[in-house]
Design a protein around this motif. Sequence first.
Motif, PDB file in Angstrom:
ATOM      1  N   TYR A  36       0.652  -1.323  -0.525  1.00 41.45           N
ATOM      2  CA  TYR A  36       0.473  -0.063  -0.491  1.00 41.45           C
ATOM      3  C   TYR A  36       0.598   1.305  -0.408  1.00 41.45           C
ATOM      4  N   VAL A  37       1.533   1.128  -0.718  1.00 42.02           N
ATOM      5  CA  VAL A  37       2.717   2.501  -1.125  1.00 42.02           C
ATOM      6  C   VAL A  37       1.315   3.903  -1.295  1.00 42.02           C
ATOM      7  N   ARG A  38       1.128   3.337  -2.635  1.00 43.91           N
ATOM      8  CA  ARG A  38      -0.062   4.657  -3.772  1.00 43.91           C
ATOM      9  C   ARG A  38      -1.268   3.986  -3.867  1.00 43.91           C
ATOM     10  N   SER A 157       6.472  12.305   5.346  1.00 46.53           N
ATOM     11  CA  SER A 157       5.395  12.795   5.513  1.00 46.53           C
ATOM     12  C   SER A 157       3.989  12.364   4.684  1.00 46.53           C
ATOM     13  N   TYR A 158       4.364  11.848   4.021  1.00 48.00           N
ATOM     14  CA  TYR A 158       3.803  11.400   2.121  1.00 48.00           C
ATOM     15  C   TYR A 158       3.617   9.599   2.295  1.00 48.00           C
ATOM     16  N   CYS A 159       4.503   8.941   3.096  1.00 46.89           N
ATOM     17  CA  CYS A 159       4.517   7.543   3.537  1.00 46.89           C
ATOM     18  C   CYS A 159       2.977   7.163   4.642  1.00 46.89           C
ATOM     19  N   GLY A 195      15.664  -3.527   4.577  1.00 44.85           N
ATOM     20  CA  GLY A 195      15.039  -2.520   5.918  1.00 44.85           C
ATOM     21  C   GLY A 195      14.457  -1.625   5.458  1.00 44.85           C
ATOM     22  N   GLN A 196      12.922  -0.696   6.085  1.00 43.37           N
ATOM     23  CA  GLN A 196      12.799   0.226   5.098  1.00 43.37           C
ATOM     24  C   GLN A 196      13.576   1.335   5.157  1.00 43.37           C
ATOM     25  N   ASN A 197      15.384   0.740   6.455  1.00 44.85           N
ATOM     26  CA  ASN A 197      16.249   2.185   6.171  1.00 44.85           C
ATOM     27  C   ASN A 197      16.579   1.035   7.495  1.00 44.85           C
ATOM     28  N   LEU A 257      19.740   4.634  -3.217  1.00 40.69           N
ATOM     29  CA  LEU A 257      19.591   5.907  -1.749  1.00 40.69           C
ATOM     30  C   LEU A 257      18.802   6.655  -2.410  1.00 40.69           C
ATOM     31  N   PRO A 258      17.261   6.387  -1.895  1.00 38.60           N
ATOM     32  CA  PRO A 258      16.378   7.061  -2.234  1.00 38.60           C
ATOM     33  C   PRO A 258      16.706   8.896  -1.828  1.00 38.60           C
ATOM     34  N   VAL A 259      16.419   9.675  -3.025  1.00 44.22           N
ATOM     35  CA  VAL A 259      16.426  11.171  -2.610  1.00 44.22           C
ATOM     36  C   VAL A 259      15.330  12.382  -2.426  1.00 44.22           C
ATOM     37  N   GLN A 260      14.229  11.842  -3.244  1.00 43.99           N
ATOM     38  CA  GLN A 260      12.772  11.391  -3.041  1.00 43.99           C
ATOM     39  C   GLN A 260      12.913  13.053  -4.225  1.00 43.99           C
ATOM     40  N   SER A 261      13.724  13.767  -4.031  1.00 44.58           N
ATOM     41  CA  SER A 261      13.487  15.655  -4.642  1.00 44.58           C
ATOM     42  C   SER A 261      15.141  16.601  -4.438  1.00 44.58           C
ATOM     43  N   LYS A 271       9.799  16.047   4.758  1.00 50.29           N
ATOM     44  CA  LYS A 271      10.232  15.691   6.840  1.00 50.29           C
ATOM     45  C   LYS A 271      11.384  14.719   6.274  1.00 50.29           C
ATOM     46  N   ARG A 272      11.600  14.963   5.061  1.00 52.69           N
ATOM     47  CA  ARG A 272      13.440  13.809   4.758  1.00 52.69           C
ATOM     48  C   ARG A 272      14.499  13.778   5.688  1.00 52.69           C
ATOM     49  N   GLY A 273      14.832  15.109   6.279  1.00 53.18           N
ATOM     50  CA  GLY A 273      15.844  15.484   7.586  1.00 53.18           C
ATOM     51  C   GLY A 273      16.925  15.427   6.795  1.00 53.18           C
ATOM     52  N   THR A 297      18.193   5.108  -7.446  1.00 55.32           N
ATOM     53  CA  THR A 297      17.735   6.552  -6.040  1.00 55.32           C
ATOM     54  C   THR A 297      15.722   5.814  -6.331  1.00 55.32           C
ATOM     55  N   ASP A 298      15.195   6.799  -5.709  1.00 55.60           N
ATOM     56  CA  ASP A 298      13.780   6.455  -5.401  1.00 55.60           C
ATOM     57  C   ASP A 298      13.412   8.411  -5.994  1.00 55.60           C
ATOM     58  N   ILE A 299      12.423   8.853  -6.790  1.00 58.04           N
ATOM     59  CA  ILE A 299      11.904  10.134  -6.906  1.00 58.04           C
ATOM     60  C   ILE A 299      10.425  10.560  -7.033  1.00 58.04           C
ATOM     61  N   ILE A 300      10.433  11.143  -6.169  1.00 61.85           N
ATOM     62  CA  ILE A 300       8.300  11.345  -5.608  1.00 61.85           C
ATOM     63  C   ILE A 300       8.428  12.852  -7.010  1.00 61.85           C
ATOM     64  N   VAL A 301       7.405  12.693  -8.207  1.00 63.32           N
ATOM     65  CA  VAL A 301       7.575  14.348  -8.755  1.00 63.32           C
ATOM     66  C   VAL A 301       5.551  14.596  -7.944  1.00 63.32           C
ATOM     67  N   THR A 328      10.562   5.917 -10.099  1.00 61.16           N
ATOM     68  CA  THR A 328      10.095   7.209  -9.918  1.00 61.16           C
ATOM     69  C   THR A 328       8.641   7.175  -9.970  1.00 61.16           C
ATOM     70  N   PHE A 329       7.888   8.257  -9.187  1.00 63.55           N
ATOM     71  CA  PHE A 329       6.544   7.763  -9.045  1.00 63.55           C
ATOM     72  C   PHE A 329       6.203   9.343  -9.380  1.00 63.55           C
ATOM     73  N   CYS A 330       4.373   9.798  -9.422  1.00 67.79           N
ATOM     74  CA  CYS A 330       4.194  10.288  -9.265  1.00 67.79           C
ATOM     75  C   CYS A 330       3.635  10.229  -7.926  1.00 67.79           C
ATOM     76  N   TYR A 331       3.655  12.113  -7.158  1.00 65.60           N
ATOM     77  CA  TYR A 331       2.890  11.774  -5.440  1.00 65.60           C
ATOM     78  C   TYR A 331       1.631  11.133  -5.727  1.00 65.60           C
ATOM     79  N   SER A 332       1.424   9.989  -3.939  1.00 64.32           N
ATOM     80  CA  SER A 332      -0.091   9.977  -4.508  1.00 64.32           C
ATOM     81  C   SER A 332      -0.229  10.197  -2.682  1.00 64.32           C
ATOM     82  N   PRO A 333      -1.114  10.927  -2.661  1.00 66.72           N
ATOM     83  CA  PRO A 333      -2.101  11.397  -1.126  1.00 66.72           C
ATOM     84  C   PRO A 333      -2.279   9.673  -0.627  1.00 66.72           C
ATOM     85  N   LEU A 334      -2.091   9.596   0.367  1.00 64.56           N
ATOM     86  CA  LEU A 334      -2.408   8.850   1.100  1.00 64.56           C
ATOM     87  C   LEU A 334      -3.069   8.846   2.625  1.00 64.56           C
ATOM     88  N   ARG A 335      -4.575   8.218   2.512  1.00 58.75           N
ATOM     89  CA  ARG A 335      -5.477   9.007   3.685  1.00 58.75           C
ATOM     90  C   ARG A 335      -4.890   8.846   5.310  1.00 58.75           C
TER      91      ARG A 335
HETATM   92  N1  SAM Z   1      12.472   3.161   2.983  1.00 55.05           N
HETATM   93  C1  SAM Z   1      12.365   3.449   1.742  1.00 55.05           C
HETATM   94  C2  SAM Z   1      12.878   5.256   1.994  1.00 55.05           C
HETATM   95  O1  SAM Z   1      13.107   6.080   3.189  1.00 55.05           O
HETATM   96  O2  SAM Z   1      13.287   6.153   0.807  1.00 55.05           O
HETATM   97  C3  SAM Z   1      11.785   4.006   0.896  1.00 55.05           C
HETATM   98  C4  SAM Z   1      10.479   2.972   1.018  1.00 55.05           C
HETATM   99  S1  SAM Z   1       8.523   3.144  -0.060  1.00 55.05           S
HETATM  100  C5  SAM Z   1       8.157   2.368   0.501  1.00 55.05           C
HETATM  101  C6  SAM Z   1       9.280   3.092  -1.303  1.00 55.05           C
HETATM  102  C7  SAM Z   1       9.512   4.435  -2.093  1.00 55.05           C
HETATM  103  O3  SAM Z   1       7.780   4.340  -2.231  1.00 55.05           O
HETATM  104  C8  SAM Z   1      10.239   5.852  -2.079  1.00 55.05           C
HETATM  105  O4  SAM Z   1      11.216   5.291  -1.750  1.00 55.05           O
HETATM  106  C9  SAM Z   1       8.912   6.738  -2.498  1.00 55.05           C
HETATM  107  O5  SAM Z   1       9.401   7.337  -3.246  1.00 55.05           O
HETATM  108  C10 SAM Z   1       7.823   5.752  -2.799  1.00 55.05           C
HETATM  109  N2  SAM Z   1       6.361   6.769  -2.324  1.00 55.05           N
HETATM  110  C11 SAM Z   1       6.467   5.975  -0.904  1.00 55.05           C
HETATM  111  N3  SAM Z   1       5.253   6.925  -0.118  1.00 55.05           N
HETATM  112  C12 SAM Z   1       4.583   7.462  -1.905  1.00 55.05           C
HETATM  113  C13 SAM Z   1       3.857   8.398  -2.740  1.00 55.05           C
HETATM  114  N4  SAM Z   1       2.769   8.610  -1.104  1.00 55.05           N
HETATM  115  N5  SAM Z   1       3.837   8.725  -2.763  1.00 55.05           N
HETATM  116  C14 SAM Z   1       4.386   8.359  -3.968  1.00 55.05           C
HETATM  117  N6  SAM Z   1       5.328   8.136  -4.334  1.00 55.05           N
HETATM  118  C15 SAM Z   1       5.801   6.701  -3.098  1.00 55.05           C
END
Ligand code: SAM
Length: 435
Positions: A36-38, A157-159, A195-197, A257-261, A271-273, A297-301, A328-335
């Motif tokens: 349930y990531v998106r 904040s998105y996760c 691990g998630q981290n 190494l996910p950068v996200q943006s 809130k990536r720190g 990497t992972d990137i959200i747009v 690469t992902f489009c941001y998905s708002p999660l309740r």
């Molecule tokens: N723990 C990893 C980290 O800190 O980067 C990521 C785990 S997450 C399950 C996998 C990837 O899904 C994230 O790095 C992010 O790019 C993407 N992701 C997570 N939540 C998302 C959301 N609400 N919308 C779009 N992409 C999302």
Amino acid sequence: MNEYDSEIMAGLLNNSGYHLTDNLEEAKIIILNTCYVREKVKHKIYSKLGELRKLKEEKPDLILGLSGCLVQREPEEALQRAPYLDFILGTSNFYQLPEVLKEISGNDNQENQVGKRYTGIVRVEENGIIPENLPKLRKRRFTAYVPVIRGCNNFCSYCNVPYVRGRERSRLPDDILKEVEELSRQGYKEVTLLGQNVNSYGKDLSDDQDFADLLIQVNRVKSIRRIRFITSHPKDLSDKLIDQMARLDKVCEHLHLPVQSGSNKILSRMKRGYTREHYQNLVDKLRQAIPETTLTTDIIVGFPGEEEEDFRDTLELVETVGFDGAFTFCYSPLRGTEAARLEERIPAEISGERLRRLIELQQAILLKKNKSLVGRKFEVMVEGISKKNPDEVEGRTRGNKIIIFPGGKNLIGRFIWVEIVKAGCWALKGKVISC
Ligand code: SAM
Ligand code: SF4
């Protein structure tokens, strides 16, 4: 992590006398282990369940269950939308499958048919500990996942992960080593520590073992030739870990190494720190210590508030760093997540357009990088027959590049030196130079 949990469920069922089938019609039990990531995932799962309902109507004895992240967060919704489910098992309960099946068979004399009665067992516990030594039916023969830490404390904040997988729980080093040693005895050559981290590994344990210390120990396990790990968080990646990655011979030259943006404004809203400068600095350190390393990497747009200028910062970072791959992902708002409450939502057309531009840039960078590898020689661990051509095999380099080359079943599980002859984005073609 879901794949590993599925291997445990398959192992438990196997021990209870079941076997795996690819044929849904033949199955006695069907379990959807959900991610349930998106938000999109949710629609997919419920539409799949709709299809399975028909099967259950034809075969009322069919046992249908849901497990994983989606149901951890929303078990009531799942039961409401799919009242014909026999069970729901959360991310800390999936291993209770045999007990649940017993409970269901105890209900056999009741009418547990669609429309009349369904078993509807729900076990969703938060932050539960998964017992050690559970049986596993591994999907792969030579490379295996080994979780080292479950859950996450970061609350980007998105996760959804901290909500669906709970707080960080590290496994004891001895338990991890036992599992890796067992894999080595079974002939496995490669492990991926999960691990998630992973950089948080050990913070919740009593002695001060961290992830770098764990790597040192795993590196000693005989017959394991390659060690990989995912995922590292840029705010926690230590100099000590980079140092050990460079020293330990079995640790592969690849870091995810996910950068996200690439925009500091967006990173702060996420809130990536860390800042983009911190990330760039890590990349420089890593490349200095391990010049051969590949980086993904992972990137959200389209994160709320992402202006064209912020997006350009991401493109610029992608160009400067030169990633070997990006999810690469489009941001998905999660309740329930913080970001879902943010205003300044980005319209889907704009996010989609940004995603397209990002993918285009990343592919061009990757193709150029891969072309520069033509003529070079790499050791490849052969994982299987190529999906496209039965006369070819595919495997990975230590840097996690997929290489396809002529060969047969006899090469699976072996380490072969290959020269790159052609480059594509997704994979490279090679020829064998020695067996
Ligand atoms: N723990 C990893 C980290 O800190 O980067 C990521 C785990 S997450 C399950 C996998 C990837 O899904 C994230 O790095 C992010 O790019 C993407 N992701 C997570 N939540 C998302 C959301 N609400 N919308 C779009 N992409 C999302
Ligand atoms: Fe999610 Fe990864 Fe952030 Fe944890 S560190 S909240 S898993 S994106």
